[in-house]
Design an enzyme around this catalytic site. Structure first.
Site, PDB file in Angstrom:
ATOM      1  N   ASP A   1       2.131   5.006  -3.613  1.00 42.83           N
ATOM      2  CA  ASP A   1       1.410   4.657  -2.393  1.00 42.83           C
ATOM      3  C   ASP A   1       2.300   3.759  -1.534  1.00 42.83           C
ATOM      4  O   ASP A   1       3.252   3.142  -2.034  1.00 42.83           O
ATOM      5  CB  ASP A   1       0.113   3.940  -2.793  1.00 42.83           C
ATOM      6  N   LEU A   2       1.994   3.648  -0.259  1.00 41.98           N
ATOM      7  CA  LEU A   2       2.812   2.834   0.636  1.00 41.98           C
ATOM      8  C   LEU A   2       2.194   1.456   0.898  1.00 41.98           C
ATOM      9  O   LEU A   2       2.639   0.449   0.364  1.00 41.98           O
ATOM     10  CB  LEU A   2       3.065   3.575   1.947  1.00 41.98           C
ATOM     11  N   ASP A   3       1.136   1.405   1.699  1.00 43.22           N
ATOM     12  CA  ASP A   3       0.554   0.109   2.072  1.00 43.22           C
ATOM     13  C   ASP A   3      -0.035  -0.603   0.855  1.00 43.22           C
ATOM     14  O   ASP A   3      -0.840  -0.042   0.113  1.00 43.22           O
ATOM     15  CB  ASP A   3      -0.531   0.313   3.131  1.00 43.22           C
TER      16      ASP A   3
ATOM     17  N   SER B   1       0.285   8.617   0.821  1.00 44.29           N
ATOM     18  CA  SER B   1      -0.287   7.625   1.729  1.00 44.29           C
ATOM     19  C   SER B   1      -1.471   8.173   2.520  1.00 44.29           C
ATOM     20  O   SER B   1      -1.595   9.388   2.720  1.00 44.29           O
ATOM     21  CB  SER B   1       0.806   7.159   2.712  1.00 44.29           C
ATOM     22  N   GLY B   2      -2.301   7.273   2.966  1.00 48.22           N
ATOM     23  CA  GLY B   2      -3.347   7.634   3.915  1.00 48.22           C
ATOM     24  C   GLY B   2      -2.830   7.699   5.330  1.00 48.22           C
ATOM     25  O   GLY B   2      -3.536   8.167   6.237  1.00 48.22           O
TER      26      GLY B   2
ATOM     27  N   LYS C   1      -5.060  12.538  -2.938  1.00 47.41           N
ATOM     28  CA  LYS C   1      -3.699  12.273  -3.409  1.00 47.41           C
ATOM     29  C   LYS C   1      -3.474  12.930  -4.774  1.00 47.41           C
ATOM     30  O   LYS C   1      -2.387  13.452  -5.052  1.00 47.41           O
ATOM     31  CB  LYS C   1      -3.444  10.777  -3.499  1.00 47.41           C
TER      32      LYS C   1
ATOM     33  N   ASP D   1      -2.746   0.826  -5.205  1.00 40.97           N
ATOM     34  CA  ASP D   1      -3.489  -0.438  -5.085  1.00 40.97           C
ATOM     35  C   ASP D   1      -4.889  -0.255  -4.524  1.00 40.97           C
ATOM     36  O   ASP D   1      -5.657  -1.211  -4.468  1.00 40.97           O
ATOM     37  CB  ASP D   1      -2.721  -1.413  -4.192  1.00 40.97           C
TER      38      ASP D   1
ATOM     39  N   ASN E   1      -8.394   4.905  -2.941  1.00 46.25           N
ATOM     40  CA  ASN E   1      -7.915   6.257  -2.617  1.00 46.25           C
ATOM     41  C   ASN E   1      -6.732   6.678  -3.494  1.00 46.25           C
ATOM     42  O   ASN E   1      -6.253   7.809  -3.390  1.00 46.25           O
ATOM     43  CB  ASN E   1      -7.565   6.378  -1.136  1.00 46.25           C
TER      44      ASN E   1
END
Length: 264
Positions: free
Chosen positions: A8-10, A42-43, A191, A214, A217
């Site tokens: 994941d990114l954020d 990512s979202g 995802k 984190d 999602n």
């Protein structure tokens, strides 16, 4: 040995300053040199994920908009699924006039919002896209990959989530990426679905996948990976939902890179 790394990114790979540290960049590139496949999951909109990828000068798979759009190493789209028009129309109207909640839309390469009131979790600086305003009475609800609601009123968003689930059930996939952001995509999209698709494409078992996240999602992706890690700064609900998953250092302390170093 694990060969696919989905991250994941954020809140995970990106620091709270929206950056990938030099140390993390180094570890990613070393692993790619050792023939590991990286997946940014990512979202975020595809354009934003692409810019992060290009800043690192690497070839990766991209699961974007929570799985609604998936791209291969050659930047070709290998999966696309949009919300049904009727559902999208109703979702965009449900809180349109609520000033505590911002209704946001990803449609093709455009980003639309209904208002920009300051008392919510609207973070326009996180995206390179320029938003436009929409009104449901003159908007065409085709090709919408994701609708999301942001607010500082978490109770309102939680009530909205229950209402939407009651209305649409498995026709949609709905989750919080962070407590103040409720995200909705097609029911066949997530995802985890994206990671399965990439795993099948490469002929690499999910047992040989590592995943980091984190937010809620990320739950299904973390659940199916052979090895999963949750960030120290993660949503408490994710930690409670997956109590046996290892907790690692926070995104502001190079948690992903420090964990991945052992795979070198």
């Amino acid at each position: 040995m694990c060969k696919i790394i989905a991250v994941d990114l954020d809140g995970t790979l990106l620091s709270s300053e929206n950056k990938i540290t030099t140390y993390t960049q180094k570890i990613i590139k070393l692993l790619i040199e050792k023939n590991f496949y990286f997946v940014f999951a990512s979202g975020r909109h595809y354009i934003d994920v692409m810019e992060i990828r290009d800043s690192l000068k690497i070839n990766i798979f991209m699961i974007t908009s929570n799985g609604a759009k998936i791209y291969n190493l050659d930047n070709k789209i290998i999966f696309s699924d949009n919300l049904e028009e009727d559902i999208a129309s109703k979702l965009c109207r449900i809180k349109y006039f609520d000033t505590e909640i911002i209704t946001q839309i990803y449609q093709n390469n455009q980003w639309y919002i209904n208002n920009k009131k300051i008392n919510n979790n609207f973070c326009s600086a996180l995206s390179s896209l320029e938003y436009q305003f929409f009104h449901p009475d003159n908007f065409i609800f085709q090709n919408i990959s994701k609708i999301f609601f942001t607010s500082k009123n978490f109770q309102k968003l939680s009530m909205l989530k229950r209402k939407i689930i009651n209305c649409y059930g498995n026709k949609i996939h709905i989750n919080f990426s962070v407590p103040g952001c409720l995200e909705i995509v097609s029911g066949t999209t997530s995802k985890g679905h994206g990671l399965k698709l990439i795993s099948n494409l490469l002929g690499i078992s999910l047992n040989n996948c590592i995943a980091f996240g984190d937010g809620m999602n990320d739950q299904d992706m973390l659940s199916i990976a052979g090895k999963a890690y949750i960030m120290k700064n993660a949503d408490l609900r994710l930690k409670n939902a997956l109590p046996h998953v290892e907790i690692i250092e926070s995104n502001d302390n190079d948690g992903v890179a420090k964990c991945l170093k052992k795979y070198l």
